[in-house]
Design a protein around this motif. Structure first.
Motif, PDB file in Angstrom:
ATOM      1  N   GLU A  83      -5.421  20.325  -2.165  1.00 35.71           N
ATOM      2  CA  GLU A  83      -4.341  19.088  -1.923  1.00 35.71           C
ATOM      3  C   GLU A  83      -4.488  18.292  -1.540  1.00 35.71           C
ATOM      4  N   VAL A  84      -4.087  17.274  -0.804  1.00 33.44           N
ATOM      5  CA  VAL A  84      -3.692  15.597  -0.281  1.00 33.44           C
ATOM      6  C   VAL A  84      -2.586  15.161  -0.108  1.00 33.44           C
ATOM      7  N   CYS A  85      -1.748  14.574   0.629  1.00 34.96           N
ATOM      8  CA  CYS A  85      -0.786  13.829   1.071  1.00 34.96           C
ATOM      9  C   CYS A  85      -1.482  12.555   1.260  1.00 34.96           C
ATOM     10  N   CYS A  86      -0.194  11.555   0.883  1.00 36.31           N
ATOM     11  CA  CYS A  86      -1.110   9.926   0.635  1.00 36.31           C
ATOM     12  C   CYS A  86       0.293   9.430   1.422  1.00 36.31           C
ATOM     13  N   TYR A  87       0.045   8.509   2.021  1.00 35.35           N
ATOM     14  CA  TYR A  87       1.199   7.911   2.831  1.00 35.35           C
ATOM     15  C   TYR A  87       0.219   6.281   2.122  1.00 35.35           C
ATOM     16  N   PHE A  88       1.535   4.743   2.041  1.00 32.20           N
ATOM     17  CA  PHE A  88       1.124   4.139   1.374  1.00 32.20           C
ATOM     18  C   PHE A  88       2.556   3.324   2.313  1.00 32.20           C
ATOM     19  N   VAL A 123      -3.615  11.233   4.099  1.00 31.12           N
ATOM     20  CA  VAL A 123      -4.497   9.904   4.003  1.00 31.12           C
ATOM     21  C   VAL A 123      -3.436   8.753   4.534  1.00 31.12           C
ATOM     22  N   ILE A 124      -3.923   7.852   4.581  1.00 31.53           N
ATOM     23  CA  ILE A 124      -3.947   6.507   4.934  1.00 31.53           C
ATOM     24  C   ILE A 124      -4.304   5.471   3.804  1.00 31.53           C
ATOM     25  N   VAL A 125      -3.450   5.533   3.080  1.00 30.27           N
ATOM     26  CA  VAL A 125      -3.613   4.968   1.455  1.00 30.27           C
ATOM     27  C   VAL A 125      -3.462   2.883   1.560  1.00 30.27           C
ATOM     28  N   GLY A 126      -4.405   1.418   1.681  1.00 26.75           N
ATOM     29  CA  GLY A 126      -3.982   0.875   1.057  1.00 26.75           C
ATOM     30  C   GLY A 126      -4.499   0.947  -0.207  1.00 26.75           C
ATOM     31  N   VAL A 127      -3.416   0.509  -1.384  1.00 29.79           N
ATOM     32  CA  VAL A 127      -4.557   0.387  -2.802  1.00 29.79           C
ATOM     33  C   VAL A 127      -3.409  -0.542  -3.587  1.00 29.79           C
ATOM     34  N   GLY A 128      -4.236  -1.025  -4.279  1.00 31.99           N
ATOM     35  CA  GLY A 128      -3.995  -2.244  -5.089  1.00 31.99           C
ATOM     36  C   GLY A 128      -5.124  -3.108  -6.296  1.00 31.99           C
ATOM     37  N   ARG A 129      -4.850  -3.800  -6.575  1.00 28.25           N
ATOM     38  CA  ARG A 129      -5.876  -4.499  -7.570  1.00 28.25           C
ATOM     39  C   ARG A 129      -5.563  -6.290  -7.519  1.00 28.25           C
ATOM     40  N   GLY A 130      -6.897  -7.094  -7.119  1.00 26.81           N
ATOM     41  CA  GLY A 130      -6.479  -8.199  -6.905  1.00 26.81           C
ATOM     42  C   GLY A 130      -6.599  -8.403  -5.340  1.00 26.81           C
ATOM     43  N   ASP A 131      -6.513 -10.094  -4.901  1.00 26.30           N
ATOM     44  CA  ASP A 131      -7.456  -9.892  -3.839  1.00 26.30           C
ATOM     45  C   ASP A 131      -6.100  -9.959  -2.728  1.00 26.30           C
ATOM     46  N   ASP A 132      -4.766 -10.777  -3.368  1.00 29.02           N
ATOM     47  CA  ASP A 132      -3.803 -10.442  -2.561  1.00 29.02           C
ATOM     48  C   ASP A 132      -2.650  -8.997  -2.791  1.00 29.02           C
ATOM     49  N   GLN A 133      -2.813  -8.491  -3.701  1.00 32.61           N
ATOM     50  CA  GLN A 133      -2.398  -6.746  -3.246  1.00 32.61           C
ATOM     51  C   GLN A 133      -3.340  -6.419  -3.048  1.00 32.61           C
ATOM     52  N   LEU A 134      -4.691  -6.404  -2.468  1.00 32.84           N
ATOM     53  CA  LEU A 134      -5.530  -5.600  -1.997  1.00 32.84           C
ATOM     54  C   LEU A 134      -5.143  -6.480  -0.236  1.00 32.84           C
ATOM     55  N   ALA A 135      -5.120  -7.507  -0.145  1.00 32.41           N
ATOM     56  CA  ALA A 135      -4.690  -8.501   1.526  1.00 32.41           C
ATOM     57  C   ALA A 135      -3.138  -7.736   2.039  1.00 32.41           C
ATOM     58  N   ALA A 136      -2.269  -7.813   1.140  1.00 31.10           N
ATOM     59  CA  ALA A 136      -0.664  -7.397   2.008  1.00 31.10           C
ATOM     60  C   ALA A 136      -0.816  -5.715   2.075  1.00 31.10           C
ATOM     61  N   ALA A 137      -1.498  -5.251   1.297  1.00 24.32           N
ATOM     62  CA  ALA A 137      -1.971  -3.445   1.506  1.00 24.32           C
ATOM     63  C   ALA A 137      -2.468  -2.976   2.750  1.00 24.32           C
ATOM     64  N   ALA A 138      -4.171  -4.037   3.168  1.00 17.66           N
ATOM     65  CA  ALA A 138      -4.607  -4.101   4.830  1.00 17.66           C
ATOM     66  C   ALA A 138      -3.838  -4.167   5.806  1.00 17.66           C
ATOM     67  N   LEU A 187     -11.244   4.706   9.337  1.00 18.74           N
ATOM     68  CA  LEU A 187      -9.469   5.507   9.760  1.00 18.74           C
ATOM     69  C   LEU A 187      -8.452   5.722   8.395  1.00 18.74           C
ATOM     70  N   ALA A 188      -8.649   4.612   7.305  1.00 18.06           N
ATOM     71  CA  ALA A 188      -7.598   4.736   6.242  1.00 18.06           C
ATOM     72  C   ALA A 188      -8.615   4.578   4.396  1.00 18.06           C
ATOM     73  N   VAL A 189      -8.272   4.824   3.716  1.00 18.66           N
ATOM     74  CA  VAL A 189      -8.919   4.594   2.506  1.00 18.66           C
ATOM     75  C   VAL A 189      -8.077   3.208   1.565  1.00 18.66           C
ATOM     76  N   VAL A 190      -8.722   2.177   1.486  1.00 16.58           N
ATOM     77  CA  VAL A 190      -9.034   1.169   0.997  1.00 16.58           C
ATOM     78  C   VAL A 190      -9.410   0.258  -0.405  1.00 16.58           C
ATOM     79  N   GLY A 191      -8.663   0.145  -1.164  1.00 15.07           N
ATOM     80  CA  GLY A 191      -9.343  -0.225  -2.689  1.00 15.07           C
ATOM     81  C   GLY A 191      -8.655  -0.159  -3.996  1.00 15.07           C
TER      82      GLY A 191
END
Length: 334
Positions: free
Chosen positions: A311-316, A217-232, A288-292
């Motif tokens: 099991e799952v493999c996570c990419y950041f 899974v390609i993951v974009g994880v964060g808290r707050g708008d700035d972190q989530l925008a960077a992850a996206a 296509l990814a998981v973001v939040g």
């Protein structure tokens, strides 16, 4: 659900990085064929942490099955029985132009690679004569000088990375598990991957209980708008890179986005990477990814795969992920 995370370290930093990742609660570490060798970081990790270790994936075609067998056997020893050999085929341009190796009939070649490595393991385990004769490989010589003998932890399992139905079916026929390539959607997983797995398992006379499925899974994880925008931004860049490859178009076709693939491919050939990322729309991003937030990502990963995988493999990819966010996500999944 056990979570594996990417060990993304340069030589010399693998042990320290492994300890940092272990503190997040990860159950395993994996490496990929990027700017550094796929096996070396795991050698460092094996001496530093007591986690599952895996190549995800080691490109098979440029390597002899004998090279793969020796590397895997030694990592199984170093990790005290916690290593799995993940193999992949790559695409034709990389095999021929980057590795200067032979590309032909990829599924058949991967099938024989797995069979050859297993034959070598069997010869070492049983101290028996090595006599593998295939279409692509011949292994018939194993003097005592080169024979490591039985591994006290047993031979490591062999997993195969796959996306298309033929390679996926082949993995389920001959390998011990499947690494579902990270560029996919839940619909593609359910409608294309799982039926191909079942077809391969019927050929091998096995059931899903005897076969490991590990979605990536390609993951974009964060808290707050700035972190989530960077992850996206990081996730969009990786998705556009994957999507530019013609082999990945079937994933986009399933969702009705196939026409984007030629545009991405044309831009990639001109070096238009910023423009490529802009073609990844919000619906594409979240399909296509998981973001939040960590909790949202954990919920979505479990919704997509919890019924079919333990099991799952996570990419950041391409952004500075906070270790505390990774830890919170893993805590919510395990």
């Amino acid at each position: 659900m056990k979570v594996h995370v990417q060990l993304d370290s340069a030589p010399g930093a693998g042990a320290a990085r492994s300890r940092e990742l272990a503190e997040t609660g990860a159950g395993g570490l994996f490496t990929f064929e990027g700017p550094h060798d796929v096996f070396f970081p795991l050698v460092e990790a094996a001496s530093a942490v007591d986690l599952d270790l895996m190549t995800n994936v080691a490109i098979a075609f440029p390597r002899s099955p004998m090279h793969l067998a020796h590397s895997a056997n030694d990592l199984q020893l170093l990790s005290r029985g916690h290593f799995r050999l993940g193999l992949g085929s790559q695409i034709k341009p990389h095999i021929e132009k980057r590795y200067s190796a032979t590309w032909s009939r990829p599924a058949a070649r991967m099938k024989e690679t797995v069979a050859a490595v297993k034959a070598i393991f069997t010869a070492w385990e049983n101290t028996s004569t090595l006599n593998f004769r295939g279409e692509f490989f011949t292994h018939t010589l194993m003097p005592p000088t080169f024979d490591p003998g039985p591994n006290p932890y047993g031979p490591p399992p062999i997993l195969m990375g796959a996306l298309g139905p033929v390679m996926t079916r082949t993995a389920a026929e001959v390998a011990d598990g499947l690494l579902v390539m990270p560029f996919h959607t839940q619909r593609h997983f359910l409608e294309r991957t799982l039926p191909a797995v079942d077809a391969g398992l019927r050929e091998s006379g096995r059931t899903r209980d005897e076969f490991t499925i590990i979605p990536q899974v390609i993951v974009g994880v964060g808290r707050g708008d700035d972190q989530l925008a960077a992850a996206a931004r990081g996730v969009r860049a990786l998705l556009s890179f994957y999507g530019s490859t013609p082999a990945y178009r079937p994933v986009l076709d399933v969702e009705g986005w196939g026409e984007v693939q030629p545009e991405l491919n044309a831009l990639s050939k001109r070096g238009g990477y910023t423009e490529m990322a802009s073609l990844i729309t919000d619906p594409m991003l979240t399909t296509l990814a998981v973001v939040g937030t960590p909790e949202e990502c954990a919920t979505e990963i479990r919704r997509r795969f919890g019924e079919h995988a333990d099991e799952v493999c996570c990419y950041f990819p391409g952004y500075d992920v906070e270790p505390s966010d990774v830890a919170s996500m893993i805590s919510s999944l395990t």
